[in-house]
Design a protein around this motif. Structure first.
Motif, short mmCIF file in Angstrom:
data_model
loop_
_atom_site.label_atom_id
_atom_site.label_comp_id
_atom_site.label_asym_id
_atom_site.label_seq_id
_atom_site.Cartn_x
_atom_site.Cartn_y
_atom_site.Cartn_z
N ILE A 218 0.84 -1.21 0.00
CA ILE A 218 0.00 0.00 0.00
C ILE A 218 0.87 1.25 0.00
O ILE A 218 0.63 2.20 -0.77
N GLU A 219 1.89 1.27 0.86
CA GLU A 219 2.78 2.43 0.94
C GLU A 219 3.46 2.70 -0.41
O GLU A 219 3.55 3.84 -0.86
N GLU A 220 3.92 1.63 -1.06
CA GLU A 220 4.59 1.81 -2.34
C GLU A 220 3.61 2.34 -3.40
O GLU A 220 3.96 3.24 -4.18
N VAL A 221 2.41 1.78 -3.42
CA VAL A 221 1.42 2.21 -4.41
C VAL A 221 1.01 3.66 -4.17
O VAL A 221 0.84 4.44 -5.12
N GLU A 222 0.86 4.05 -2.90
CA GLU A 222 0.52 5.44 -2.59
C GLU A 222 1.61 6.39 -3.08
O GLU A 222 1.32 7.49 -3.57
N GLU A 223 2.87 5.97 -2.94
CA GLU A 223 3.98 6.79 -3.44
C GLU A 223 3.94 6.88 -4.96
O GLU A 223 4.21 7.94 -5.54
N ARG A 224 3.59 5.79 -5.61
CA ARG A 224 3.49 5.78 -7.07
C ARG A 224 2.36 6.73 -7.54
O ARG A 224 2.50 7.40 -8.57
N ILE A 225 1.27 6.78 -6.78
CA ILE A 225 0.18 7.70 -7.13
C ILE A 225 0.67 9.14 -7.05
O ILE A 225 0.39 9.97 -7.94
N LYS A 226 1.42 9.46 -5.99
CA LYS A 226 1.95 10.82 -5.83
C LYS A 226 2.87 11.20 -6.99
O LYS A 226 2.93 12.36 -7.40
N LYS A 227 3.59 10.21 -7.50
CA LYS A 227 4.54 10.46 -8.59
C LYS A 227 3.89 10.34 -9.97
O LYS A 227 4.56 10.50 -11.00
N GLY A 228 2.58 10.04 -9.99
CA GLY A 228 1.87 9.94 -11.26
C GLY A 228 2.14 8.67 -12.02
O GLY A 228 2.02 8.64 -13.26
N LYS A 229 2.48 7.60 -11.31
CA LYS A 229 2.75 6.31 -11.95
C LYS A 229 1.51 5.42 -11.80
O LYS A 229 1.12 5.08 -10.69
N PHE A 230 0.93 5.05 -12.93
CA PHE A 230 -0.31 4.28 -12.90
C PHE A 230 -0.20 3.06 -13.81
O PHE A 230 0.65 2.99 -14.69
N ALA A 231 -1.10 2.10 -13.58
CA ALA A 231 -1.09 0.87 -14.37
C ALA A 231 -1.70 1.09 -15.75
O ALA A 231 -1.38 0.39 -16.70
#
Length: 386
Positions: A218-231
């Motif tokens: 969850i923490e990693e995915v939340e960081e990816r959201i902040k950086k604009g990285k999506f599937a």
């Protein structure tokens, strides 16, 4: 690029296969379960390990069909095939099995499986809408408690049961938080990764370690959201998958949807969000609390099952879905009939696109499914363009 922690999630298959063997050899008792109606808390309160048993791949079905009819649900055949071939380490190391009367096919298959291991069957009410059903399910909880106490020579105290409830609630909360990350548009996780994380949780020998792993994901995915990285990009059609359970080996519909450009953002089925929606009340009598929580599971074996429509509506709105795909395994009559109600509800009440796919675990219809899904998505995209 997928989240790095997903590599650890995938590695759980091998890790837990080793851990269950080590735990068994160390004298730890193991309770094997198949269904979202099964109260894992009771097994944990008996100082045992609770594990989900294998039943999501085509491989053992041919062996199962030597005793079971070919025109039977693939989940039932796969479950029995794994049991008789010793290819599921969790079944092999289980000391006892918990079965449940969710459908006629499973009930009769369990009669055959009972020859392999000590088994307890929980008799599920056919409705969740009256007090008599709750009283019956409370009695079934007590029967299961007595069975475990006799089998393992332990006492399941109220304190142990409450502690187990708190642990399982923590697991549900973590998995729910993970699932809700895909309410973000665009989705940060593929449906394939979400399915795998949800499905593998049932094989966790160490619940605390499993919760920690999901929280790190969850923490990693939340960081990816902040950086604009999506599937997926923002234009990908957002799909809610409902219907029968899906696991590794039976994920072909999710895979084809995403390979065709859709984003499977929500998994309503019982290997997805369905069992996470309601927590067990930690403030009341634990037996009553367990009965209330599990009886509210919106499964098609219940009549009526309007709560499934309520859950689909909530998820469709929260996850901003463009379409609903209803996956039905062949010969699953309850879900197949219920698809009629789901179709009408999704199209008339929610006013979004709907597709039912009836299939089995084999690859024989991959081309046909792909054609149907591509046509479904094309129709969806053309209407958006208009």
């Amino acid at each position: 690029m997928r989240p790095k922690v997903m590599e650890e999630v995938e590695a759980l298959r091998g890790v837990n296969s080793v851990k269950i063997k080590e735990a068994h050899e160390a004298g730890k008792k193991v309770v094997g379960m198949y269904c979202v109606f099964s109260p894992q808390e009771m097994a944990l309160a008996a100082d045992a390990i609770s594990v989900t048993l294998c039943g999501t791949t085509q491989e053992p079905i041919e062996e199962a069909e030597k005793k079971l009819p070919r025109n039977l649900c693939p989940l039932i055949k796969s479950s029995y095939g794994f049991a008789i071939t010793d290819k599921c380490p969790y079944f092999y190391f289980s000391d006892v099995l918990l079965a449940e009367t969710t459908c006629d096919g499973k009930k009769k298959m369990y009669e055959l499986m009972a020859d392999l291991k000590p088994m307890h069957v929980m008799n599920l009410p056919q409705t969740a809408d009256d007090d008599l059903a709750l009283t019956m399910w409370e009695n079934e909880m007590i029967r299961f408690k007595n069975f475990l106490e006799n089998q393992f020579n332990v006492e399941i105290t109220e304190e142990k049961l409450k502690n187990a409830i708190k642990l399982m609630n923590r697991e549900r909360e973590a998995m729910k938080r993970l699932h809700k990350l895909n309410a973000h548009k665009p989705a940060p996780l593929t449906g394939m990764d979400m399915m795998l994380a949800q499905w593998l949780k049932g094989f966790n020998v160490d619940k605390e370690a499993g919760i920690d792993l999901i929280e790190r994901l969850i923490e990693e995915v939340e960081e990816r959201i902040k950086k604009g990285k999506f599937a997926f990009d923002e234009e990908a059609p957002r799909i809610l998958l409902t219907g029968c359970p899906v696991g590794s080996g039976s994920e072909k519909v999710i895979r084809i949807l995403e390979e065709s450009g859709a984003s499977v953002v929500a998994l309503e089925n019982c290997t997805g969000y369905k069992g996470l929606d309601i927590m067990v009340d930690e403030e009341i009598d634990p037996i009553t609390a367990l009965a209330e929580k599990y009886l509210k599971t919106p499964c098609s074996c219940m009549t009526p099952n309007n709560s499934r429509l309520d859950l689909i509506k909530r998820l469709a709105e929260e996850y901003k879905v463009d379409g609903v795909v209803d996956l039905t395994w062949q010969a699953c009559h309850t879900y197949n009939i219920e698809s009629y109600f789901v179709r009408n509800f999704v199209k008339d009440e929610l006013n979004i696109h709907f597709l039912q796919i009836e299939t089995d675990y084999s690859d024989s219809d991959l081309g046909q499914i792909q054609v149907r899904i591509e046509a479904f998505l094309e129709t969806m995209n053309s209407q958006v363009a208009l």
